[in-house]
Design a protein around this motif. Structure first.
Motif, short mmCIF file in Angstrom:
data_model
loop_
_atom_site.label_atom_id
_atom_site.label_comp_id
_atom_site.label_asym_id
_atom_site.label_seq_id
_atom_site.Cartn_x
_atom_site.Cartn_y
_atom_site.Cartn_z
N ILE A 1 -8.93 13.39 6.44
CA ILE A 1 -10.34 13.55 6.07
C ILE A 1 -11.09 14.16 7.24
O ILE A 1 -10.68 14.05 8.40
CB ILE A 1 -10.99 12.22 5.64
N GLY A 2 -12.21 14.82 6.94
CA GLY A 2 -13.05 15.41 7.96
C GLY A 2 -14.34 14.64 8.11
O GLY A 2 -14.55 13.58 7.51
N ARG A 3 -15.23 15.19 8.92
CA ARG A 3 -16.50 14.50 9.18
C ARG A 3 -17.33 14.33 7.92
O ARG A 3 -18.00 13.31 7.76
CB ARG A 3 -17.31 15.28 10.22
N ASP A 4 -17.31 15.31 7.04
CA ASP A 4 -18.10 15.19 5.82
C ASP A 4 -17.65 14.00 4.98
O ASP A 4 -18.46 13.21 4.48
CB ASP A 4 -17.99 16.46 4.97
N GLU A 5 -16.32 13.86 4.83
CA GLU A 5 -15.80 12.72 4.07
C GLU A 5 -16.09 11.40 4.77
O GLU A 5 -16.44 10.40 4.12
CB GLU A 5 -14.29 12.87 3.85
N GLU B 1 -23.78 10.57 13.63
CA GLU B 1 -23.17 11.83 14.04
C GLU B 1 -22.49 11.69 15.40
O GLU B 1 -21.43 12.28 15.64
CB GLU B 1 -24.22 12.94 14.07
N GLU B 2 -23.08 10.92 16.29
CA GLU B 2 -22.45 10.72 17.59
C GLU B 2 -21.17 9.90 17.45
O GLU B 2 -20.18 10.18 18.13
CB GLU B 2 -23.43 10.04 18.54
N ARG B 3 -21.18 8.91 16.59
CA ARG B 3 -19.95 8.15 16.36
C ARG B 3 -18.85 9.06 15.81
O ARG B 3 -17.69 8.99 16.23
CB ARG B 3 -20.21 7.00 15.38
N LEU B 4 -19.20 9.91 14.88
CA LEU B 4 -18.21 10.79 14.28
C LEU B 4 -17.70 11.82 15.29
O LEU B 4 -16.52 12.18 15.28
CB LEU B 4 -18.79 11.49 13.05
N GLU B 5 -18.59 12.29 16.16
CA GLU B 5 -18.14 13.23 17.20
C GLU B 5 -17.14 12.56 18.13
O GLU B 5 -16.15 13.18 18.53
CB GLU B 5 -19.34 13.75 18.00
N HIS B 6 -17.40 11.32 18.48
CA HIS B 6 -16.46 10.57 19.32
C HIS B 6 -15.10 10.47 18.65
O HIS B 6 -14.06 10.72 19.28
CB HIS B 6 -17.03 9.16 19.57
N LEU B 7 -15.08 10.13 17.36
CA LEU B 7 -13.81 10.00 16.65
C LEU B 7 -13.10 11.35 16.55
O LEU B 7 -11.88 11.44 16.69
CB LEU B 7 -14.04 9.41 15.27
N GLU B 8 -13.86 12.40 16.30
CA GLU B 8 -13.27 13.73 16.19
C GLU B 8 -12.63 14.16 17.51
O GLU B 8 -11.51 14.67 17.54
CB GLU B 8 -14.33 14.74 15.76
N ARG B 9 -13.34 13.96 18.61
CA ARG B 9 -12.80 14.34 19.92
C ARG B 9 -11.55 13.53 20.25
O ARG B 9 -10.58 14.07 20.80
CB ARG B 9 -13.86 14.11 21.00
N THR B 10 -11.56 12.25 19.89
CA THR B 10 -10.40 11.39 20.15
C THR B 10 -9.20 11.85 19.34
O THR B 10 -8.07 11.94 19.86
CB THR B 10 -10.74 9.93 19.83
N ARG B 11 -9.40 12.13 18.07
CA ARG B 11 -8.30 12.57 17.21
C ARG B 11 -7.74 13.90 17.69
O ARG B 11 -6.52 14.11 17.69
CB ARG B 11 -8.79 12.67 15.76
N GLN B 12 -8.63 14.80 18.10
CA GLN B 12 -8.17 16.10 18.59
C GLN B 12 -7.35 15.96 19.86
O GLN B 12 -6.31 16.62 20.03
CB GLN B 12 -9.37 17.02 18.83
N PHE B 13 -7.79 15.09 20.76
CA PHE B 13 -7.03 14.87 22.00
C PHE B 13 -5.64 14.32 21.67
O PHE B 13 -4.65 14.73 22.28
CB PHE B 13 -7.78 13.90 22.91
#
Length: 365
Positions: free
Chosen positions: A25-29, A233-245
């Motif tokens: 899933i992505g940020r929108d979901e 949005e900041e929480r989701l950015e944190h999760l996105e950066r973590t998943r990408q790393f």
């Protein structure tokens, strides 16, 4: 015009279908789930992802101690009730003997993991850390493991010693260090750091240091703290950066989220509810589909944290000390059986997860 993209997936069944088939899933979901999904729906998706890594009705735990080796720090984060500036009374630095006494007590209580957390102390040279960690490894061998520093402290130490992150990681590895944890992340957005920890490192620098840690052959983890003033949005950015790393390195052994304790801090505020914390844990488990272990925080949520096992978590620790969070209002219980019984009452069988590589000295063979 809003900068938030409109999701093309707007029903739970569509998102559930993606999770069921193993699609990401992505940020929108994730945003839609947070705003619209019921607790039961979040639990069901989190359990599905959890089941790819862990058997149902099982969970693991550790007994550990966070050793705050110094309280002197120049970072001046407004959410910290622990630190003393170098010029203030009450600052301290633990000696090796002080540390050994704390480790001996940990072993006596059945633990085999210590984590070191202090601050940006300008008076401590690299030799203090290397000598301390080498002494611990020599004294306890593989019968005890330790998380040496958080990433934020590691970065300050490297800069203070005028070393690259790679060079600093190599020096610590030579001293017997095997782990440098993901502490000091809080919320990984530049905006959050500008608001609350302007003397700390940027998000880009944080991940640069963590990448150097992984490349040095050391182990590391991911962490997150919620309940400040961060936005969704900041929480989701944190999760996105973590998943990408994790996609890029595969170096994250676990993810731990805990809640901000606001008492006696400059920023103050009111604690978020356990209900919000559990919903966030579920979202973390669903989103972080490439991190096997999701940990719930007994340190900041006490026995209520065990409810996180129903929201995707599979692991937790039973802490015996952490001055940083205790100074901000956290309470710690050494009645481990009482806490473990909460997990059992929820239908889980908790199993001790030894972190040390050697046979712990308190286990009969």
């Amino acid at each position: 015009m809003s900068q938030i993209a409109t999701s093309t997936t707007t029903t739970f069944s569509e998102i559930a279908g993606k999770v069921t088939e193993g699609s990401r899933i992505g940020r929108d979901e994730a945003r839609w789930l947070w705003s619209n999904a019921s607790d039961e729906e979040l639990r069901s998706l989190a359990a599905m992802v959890r089941g790819r890594f862990h058997a149902p009705a099982t969970c693991t735990y550790m007994v550990m101690r966070i050793i705050n080796y110094t309280n002197v720090c120049v970072a001046q984060c407004d959410y910290c009730a622990f630190y003393k500036l170098p010029s203030q009374d009450g600052g301290y630095v633990l000696s090796q003997e002080d540390v050994f006494a704390k480790l001996d007590e940990l072993l006596a209580l059945g633990g085999d993991l210590a984590a070191f957390n202090g601050g940006f102390n300008p008076h401590l040279p690299l030799s203090y850390y290397c000598e301390l960690f080498a002494a611990i490894r020599a004294r306890y061998g593989d019968g005890l493991e330790f998380y040496a520093l958080t990433i934020a402290e590691f970065m300050y130490l490297a800069d203070h010693a005028k070393l690259s992150y790679s060079e600093a990681a190599a020096r610590l590895k030579d001293a017997g260090v095997r782990w440098i944890t993901g502490g000091g992340s809080e919320i990984l957005t530049e905006e959050f750091r500008a608001r609350h920890s302007k003397f700390k490192y940027t998000v880009a620098q944080y991940f640069e240091a963590q990448r150097a840690i992984v490349e040095a052959g050391l182990k590391t983890t991911a962490t997150m703290v919620i309940g400040f003033d961060e936005s969704l949005e900041e929480r989701l950015e944190h999760l996105e950066r973590t998943r990408q790393f994790q996609d890029e390195t595969g170096g994250l052994a676990s993810f731990l989220c805990w809640t901000f304790k606001p008492y006696f801090t400059q920023i103050g505020g009111i604690e978020i509810t356990t209900a919000e914390y559990l919903r966030h844990l579920a979202l973390c488990r669903i989103y972080l589909d490439n991190i096997p272990r999701i940990r719930t925080s007994v340190l900041t949520q006490n026995e209520q944290a065990l409810g996180g096992l129903n929201y995707g978590a599979d692991d937790f620790d039973l802490p015996i000390e952490d001055e940083v969070t205790q100074k901000a209002g956290a309470t710690i219980s050494l009645d481990f059986e009482r806490i473990l019984n909460y997990a059992r009452e929820l239908g889980y069988t908790p199993t001790y997860r030894h972190v040390s590589l050697g046979q712990p000295p308190w286990v009969e063979v």
